[in-house]
Design a protein around this motif. Structure first.
Motif, PDB file in Angstrom:
ATOM      1  N   THR A 121      48.534  42.559  53.600  1.00  0.00           N
ATOM      2  CA  THR A 121      48.174  43.766  54.335  1.00  0.00           C
ATOM      3  C   THR A 121      46.789  44.276  53.977  1.00  0.00           C
ATOM      4  O   THR A 121      45.996  44.639  54.847  1.00  0.00           O
ATOM      5  N   HIS A 122      46.494  44.307  52.683  1.00  0.00           N
ATOM      6  CA  HIS A 122      45.213  44.855  52.211  1.00  0.00           C
ATOM      7  C   HIS A 122      44.223  43.780  51.786  1.00  0.00           C
ATOM      8  O   HIS A 122      43.192  44.089  51.184  1.00  0.00           O
ATOM      9  N   GLY A 123      44.526  42.514  52.060  1.00  0.00           N
ATOM     10  CA  GLY A 123      43.567  41.470  51.803  1.00  0.00           C
ATOM     11  C   GLY A 123      43.903  40.521  50.669  1.00  0.00           C
ATOM     12  O   GLY A 123      44.809  40.763  49.862  1.00  0.00           O
ATOM     13  N   VAL A 124      43.132  39.421  50.614  1.00  0.00           N
ATOM     14  CA  VAL A 124      43.265  38.390  49.586  1.00  0.00           C
ATOM     15  C   VAL A 124      41.957  38.366  48.792  1.00  0.00           C
ATOM     16  O   VAL A 124      40.867  38.295  49.379  1.00  0.00           O
ATOM     17  N   TYR A 125      42.066  38.415  47.452  1.00  0.00           N
ATOM     18  CA  TYR A 125      40.900  38.518  46.580  1.00  0.00           C
ATOM     19  C   TYR A 125      40.942  37.396  45.549  1.00  0.00           C
ATOM     20  O   TYR A 125      42.010  37.020  45.063  1.00  0.00           O
ATOM     21  N   ALA A 126      39.766  36.880  45.189  1.00  0.00           N
ATOM     22  CA  ALA A 126      39.704  35.757  44.254  1.00  0.00           C
ATOM     23  C   ALA A 126      38.540  35.901  43.301  1.00  0.00           C
ATOM     24  O   ALA A 126      37.531  36.548  43.609  1.00  0.00           O
ATOM     25  N   VAL A 127      38.697  35.296  42.129  1.00  0.00           N
ATOM     26  CA  VAL A 127      37.581  34.989  41.234  1.00  0.00           C
ATOM     27  C   VAL A 127      37.624  33.485  40.990  1.00  0.00           C
ATOM     28  O   VAL A 127      38.690  32.866  41.078  1.00  0.00           O
ATOM     29  N   LEU A 128      36.479  32.899  40.717  1.00  0.00           N
ATOM     30  CA  LEU A 128      36.441  31.465  40.455  1.00  0.00           C
ATOM     31  C   LEU A 128      36.777  31.171  38.997  1.00  0.00           C
ATOM     32  O   LEU A 128      36.483  31.964  38.105  1.00  0.00           O
ATOM     33  N   GLY A 129      37.392  30.003  38.759  1.00  0.00           N
ATOM     34  CA  GLY A 129      37.674  29.545  37.410  1.00  0.00           C
ATOM     35  C   GLY A 129      36.661  28.500  36.965  1.00  0.00           C
ATOM     36  O   GLY A 129      35.762  28.110  37.719  1.00  0.00           O
ATOM     37  N   ASN A 130      36.821  28.021  35.744  1.00  0.00           N
ATOM     38  CA  ASN A 130      35.852  27.063  35.206  1.00  0.00           C
ATOM     39  C   ASN A 130      35.801  25.774  36.025  1.00  0.00           C
ATOM     40  O   ASN A 130      34.728  25.218  36.263  1.00  0.00           O
ATOM     41  N   ARG A 172      34.618  33.132  31.882  1.00  0.00           N
ATOM     42  CA  ARG A 172      33.917  33.148  30.592  1.00  0.00           C
ATOM     43  C   ARG A 172      33.448  31.753  30.174  1.00  0.00           C
ATOM     44  O   ARG A 172      32.343  31.579  29.654  1.00  0.00           O
ATOM     45  N   THR A 173      34.274  30.732  30.391  1.00  0.00           N
ATOM     46  CA  THR A 173      33.933  29.382  29.958  1.00  0.00           C
ATOM     47  C   THR A 173      32.635  28.890  30.586  1.00  0.00           C
ATOM     48  O   THR A 173      31.832  28.209  29.937  1.00  0.00           O
TER      49      THR A 173
END
Length: 288
Positions: A121-130, A172-173
């Motif tokens: 409903t309010h969206g899909v959010y991501a951060v990238l991994g190593n 962080r990596t």
């Protein structure tokens, strides 16, 4: 006497070999593909977001084409269908979307075509991994964004239609983590859904009320009773690789993730996606 002893030894060795064979079948073929849905209620003091906000966290997919890498395109699509059927309000994806560096021919665009089917409903959010950065971070960001996923790199954005923010911290990596910079973008006293790939990023994160989730550890993939994970990344404590962990005085949920990395095995640490339902209890400090 000697013959009898040899027979007993033979039976014992046969039993051990059979047990090891069954454990191998379980660890390599069954448990890595036995995905758990975990439903976890979270109480946040004086929660200002929608009551009963449903937040799905699905991390460490490690998607590939090859069966031996466990998370095939077909399996990933099936998990997307399961998540969509749960009708989440928000989906958080804390990184490591590709297996290895795409050595089997899997591309960021292949991954984005799967994850871009997620609906919330309010969206899909991501951060990238190593693994995503090692493959091609900018290309991954572009592919996911083009598929309708908001990719965050040490930034905060308001959750549409609510008084809550989404705070995404870099990996962080791969030297992308800057929690202080990310938190500075929040209004004073703001509540946030915080996602990071590496739980170690939380050590430098200023106090932010709300829900905080991390990934990266896979729960060690093999969990040994009274010991913890068989392995843990980059010196992380082996008994703090899964579930609610206190990091710098704040509770952070570390998910065991969905895929596998380095070795294609799971024992006593099922893959998972998690549905958090956030409510309020006046005066309670943080998730419990």
């Amino acid at each position: 006497m000697l013959l009898s002893a040899l027979r007993k030894l033979f039976k014992f060795l046969l039993f051990v070999l059979l047990a090891l064979a069954l454990l191998a079948v379980w660890g390599f073929l069954i448990e890595p593909r036995w995905v758990a849905r975990r439903d976890i209620p979270v109480q946040v003091a004086n929660w200002r977001g929608p009551p009963g906000l449903k937040v799905v966290v699905a991390s460490d997919w490690h998607i590939a084409h090859e069966f031996k890498r466990v998370m095939t395109m077909a399996r990933a699509n099936a998990i997307v269908d399961e998540i969509n059927a749960a009708k989440p309000d928000v989906v958080l994806l804390p990184g490591d979307f590709i297996s290895g560096r795409g050595e089997d021919g899997t591309t960021p665009e292949d991954v984005a075509a799967v994850l871009g089917r997620l609906r919330a409903t309010h969206g899909v959010y991501a951060v990238l991994g190593n693994h995503d950065w090692w493959t091609d971070g900018p290309r991954f960001s572009h592919a996911l964004s083009a598929a309708g996923i908001r990719v965050l790199l040490n930034e905060a954005v308001p959750l549409p239609g609510t008084d809550v923010w989404v705070l995404g911290i870099g990996d962080r990596t791969s030297m992308q983590s800057d929690p202080v910079r990310a938190a500075r973008q929040l209004p004073a006293g703001a509540q946030a859904l915080t996602l990071m790939h590496d739980p170690a990023s939380a050590r430098a994160l200023p106090p932010v009320p709300g829900l905080a989730v991390a990934a990266h550890t896979h729960g060690g993939q093999v969990w040994i009773p009274f010991h913890g994970s068989a392995v843990a990344p980059h010196g992380w404590p082996k008994d703090k690789t899964h579930g609610w962990v206190d990091i710098g005085g704040r509770p952070v949920y570390i998910t065991s993730g969905l895929g596998v990395s380095i070795y294609p095995i799971r024992i006593n640490m099922r893959p998972e996606w998690v549905m958090f339902t956030i409510g309020t209890q006046p005066g309670q400090q943080g998730p419990r």
